[in-house]
Design a protein around this motif. Structure first.
Motif, PDB file in Angstrom:
ATOM      1  N   GLU A  89       0.828  -1.203   0.000  1.00 24.21           N
ATOM      2  CA  GLU A  89       0.000   0.000   0.000  1.00 24.21           C
ATOM      3  C   GLU A  89       0.867   1.258   0.000  1.00 24.21           C
ATOM      4  O   GLU A  89       0.561   2.241  -0.702  1.00 24.21           O
ATOM      5  CB  GLU A  89      -0.937  -0.003   1.220  1.00 24.21           C
ATOM      6  CG  GLU A  89      -2.105  -0.965   1.125  1.00 24.21           C
ATOM      7  CD  GLU A  89      -1.673  -2.423   1.232  1.00 24.21           C
ATOM      8  OE1 GLU A  89      -2.365  -3.291   0.687  1.00 24.21           O
ATOM      9  OE2 GLU A  89      -0.630  -2.698   1.872  1.00 24.21           O
ATOM     10  N   ASP A  90       1.962   1.229   0.763  1.00 25.29           N
ATOM     11  CA  ASP A  90       2.875   2.369   0.786  1.00 25.29           C
ATOM     12  C   ASP A  90       3.506   2.578  -0.593  1.00 25.29           C
ATOM     13  O   ASP A  90       3.641   3.726  -1.060  1.00 25.29           O
ATOM     14  CB  ASP A  90       3.985   2.157   1.827  1.00 25.29           C
ATOM     15  CG  ASP A  90       3.475   2.245   3.253  1.00 25.29           C
ATOM     16  OD1 ASP A  90       2.366   2.773   3.454  1.00 25.29           O
ATOM     17  OD2 ASP A  90       4.184   1.765   4.161  1.00 25.29           O
ATOM     18  N   GLU A  91       3.891   1.484  -1.250  1.00 25.40           N
ATOM     19  CA  GLU A  91       4.498   1.599  -2.585  1.00 25.40           C
ATOM     20  C   GLU A  91       3.498   2.131  -3.609  1.00 25.40           C
ATOM     21  O   GLU A  91       3.876   2.875  -4.520  1.00 25.40           O
ATOM     22  CB  GLU A  91       5.057   0.247  -3.015  1.00 25.40           C
ATOM     23  CG  GLU A  91       6.246  -0.215  -2.192  1.00 25.40           C
ATOM     24  CD  GLU A  91       6.859  -1.516  -2.694  1.00 25.40           C
ATOM     25  OE1 GLU A  91       6.483  -1.960  -3.800  1.00 25.40           O
ATOM     26  OE2 GLU A  91       7.707  -2.085  -1.979  1.00 25.40           O
ATOM     27  N   LEU A  92       2.233   1.763  -3.452  1.00 27.66           N
ATOM     28  CA  LEU A  92       1.210   2.281  -4.361  1.00 27.66           C
ATOM     29  C   LEU A  92       1.041   3.790  -4.183  1.00 27.66           C
ATOM     30  O   LEU A  92       0.910   4.536  -5.160  1.00 27.66           O
ATOM     31  CB  LEU A  92      -0.124   1.562  -4.131  1.00 27.66           C
ATOM     32  CG  LEU A  92      -0.165   0.077  -4.508  1.00 27.66           C
ATOM     33  CD1 LEU A  92      -1.512  -0.533  -4.109  1.00 27.66           C
ATOM     34  CD2 LEU A  92       0.066  -0.110  -6.012  1.00 27.66           C
ATOM     35  N   VAL A  93       1.050   4.231  -2.945  1.00 29.32           N
ATOM     36  CA  VAL A  93       0.935   5.668  -2.670  1.00 29.32           C
ATOM     37  C   VAL A  93       2.135   6.422  -3.239  1.00 29.32           C
ATOM     38  O   VAL A  93       1.999   7.540  -3.755  1.00 29.32           O
ATOM     39  CB  VAL A  93       0.816   5.912  -1.149  1.00 29.32           C
ATOM     40  CG1 VAL A  93       0.931   7.407  -0.840  1.00 29.32           C
ATOM     41  CG2 VAL A  93      -0.500   5.369  -0.618  1.00 29.32           C
ATOM     42  N   GLU A  94       3.304   5.785  -3.185  1.00 23.95           N
ATOM     43  CA  GLU A  94       4.519   6.411  -3.708  1.00 23.95           C
ATOM     44  C   GLU A  94       4.577   6.409  -5.237  1.00 23.95           C
ATOM     45  O   GLU A  94       5.486   7.024  -5.815  1.00 23.95           O
ATOM     46  CB  GLU A  94       5.745   5.670  -3.155  1.00 23.95           C
ATOM     47  CG  GLU A  94       5.926   5.831  -1.644  1.00 23.95           C
ATOM     48  CD  GLU A  94       6.929   4.842  -1.081  1.00 23.95           C
ATOM     49  OE1 GLU A  94       7.489   4.044  -1.882  1.00 23.95           O
ATOM     50  OE2 GLU A  94       7.153   4.847   0.138  1.00 23.95           O
ATOM     51  N   GLY A  95       3.645   5.734  -5.882  1.00 24.11           N
ATOM     52  CA  GLY A  95       3.615   5.717  -7.341  1.00 24.11           C
ATOM     53  C   GLY A  95       4.536   4.696  -7.974  1.00 24.11           C
ATOM     54  O   GLY A  95       4.961   4.866  -9.123  1.00 24.11           O
TER      55      GLY A  95
END
Length: 223
Positions: free
Chosen positions: A172-178
């Motif tokens: 989820e963090d990686e998705l937010v980071e793009g």
């Protein structure tokens, strides 16, 4: 913990901004995704090792190219297979956890891969012996079972060494980071005969601005 909307069965497509060399231009099929973490296999990392060299009994069922794929940086000494049982399977009913095999060591399990078929759900208990559904037509295959149990029903099989894993909240963090685009999988993604072109092919079929990303050069300085 906040409830996580499952992305099981979808593809993670690495964005040009993702700097991790393990996932450069990677296309990852998510086999499991919940609040406990995520697990998937990279679909476009063929190796020079033939399936016959490590799992000879399954070699005849493996699609072209008949080589082992590097599924990710975790547990490279474990083997997983991704197969699809076409027809009679659809939807998310009866979703099974890929983590029970792969996260625990994974050497005995394989996963099946492709998008769900547009047919009625297969009733629980009627799944082929040696195959356990993960999502739609995707299922885990017991690589210790006799291949002839599944030879008549498997539409495709791909063998992976290792897998990609994320801890709770990490994806989820990686998705937010793009770092990733999330898109739907389609039949044939897992068994693509030209896996090196899969990153561009998956992006090109999107009906939005992602189709333009498919033209992004391998060397960003050329953009």
């Amino acid at each position: 913990m906040t409830e996580v909307s499952s992305l099981t069965g979808r593809l993670l497509v690495a964005t040009p901004a993702l700097a991790d060399p393990n996932f450069d231009r990677a296309v990852v099929l998510l086999l499991d995704h919940d609040e406990e973490g995520s697990l998937g296999v990279v679909l476009n990392r063929p190796t020079p090792v033939g399936v016959a060299d490590i799992l000879a009994p399954w070699a005849a069922l493996a699609g072209e190219p008949g080589v082992v794929f590097q599924g990710g940086p975790v547990s490279l000494d474990s083997a997983l297979g991704v197969a699809v049982v076409p027809g009679g399977l659809s939807g998310d009913g009866g979703v099974a956890s890929a983590q029970s095999g792969a996260r625990a060591g994974g050497g005995d399990a394989a996963a099946g891969g492709a998008a769900a078929a547009d047919t009625d759900d297969l009733p629980p208990g009627d799944e082929p012996l040696g195959w356990r559904r993960v999502h739609g037509a995707i299922g885990l295959v017991d690589l210790e079972a006799p291949p002839e149990l599944l030879a008549a029903v498997l539409g495709s099989l791909r063998i992976f060494a290792g897998y990609a894993g994320w801890g709770p909240g990490q994806l989820e963090d990686e998705l937010v980071e793009g770092a990733w685009y999330v898109v739907e999988s389609e039949p044939g993604d897992v068994s693509s005969p030209d896996p090196e072109q899969l990153w561009r092919a998956v992006l090109r079929r999107q009906r939005n601005e992602l189709a333009m990303v498919a033209t992004y050069p391998d060397d960003p300085s050329l953009n």
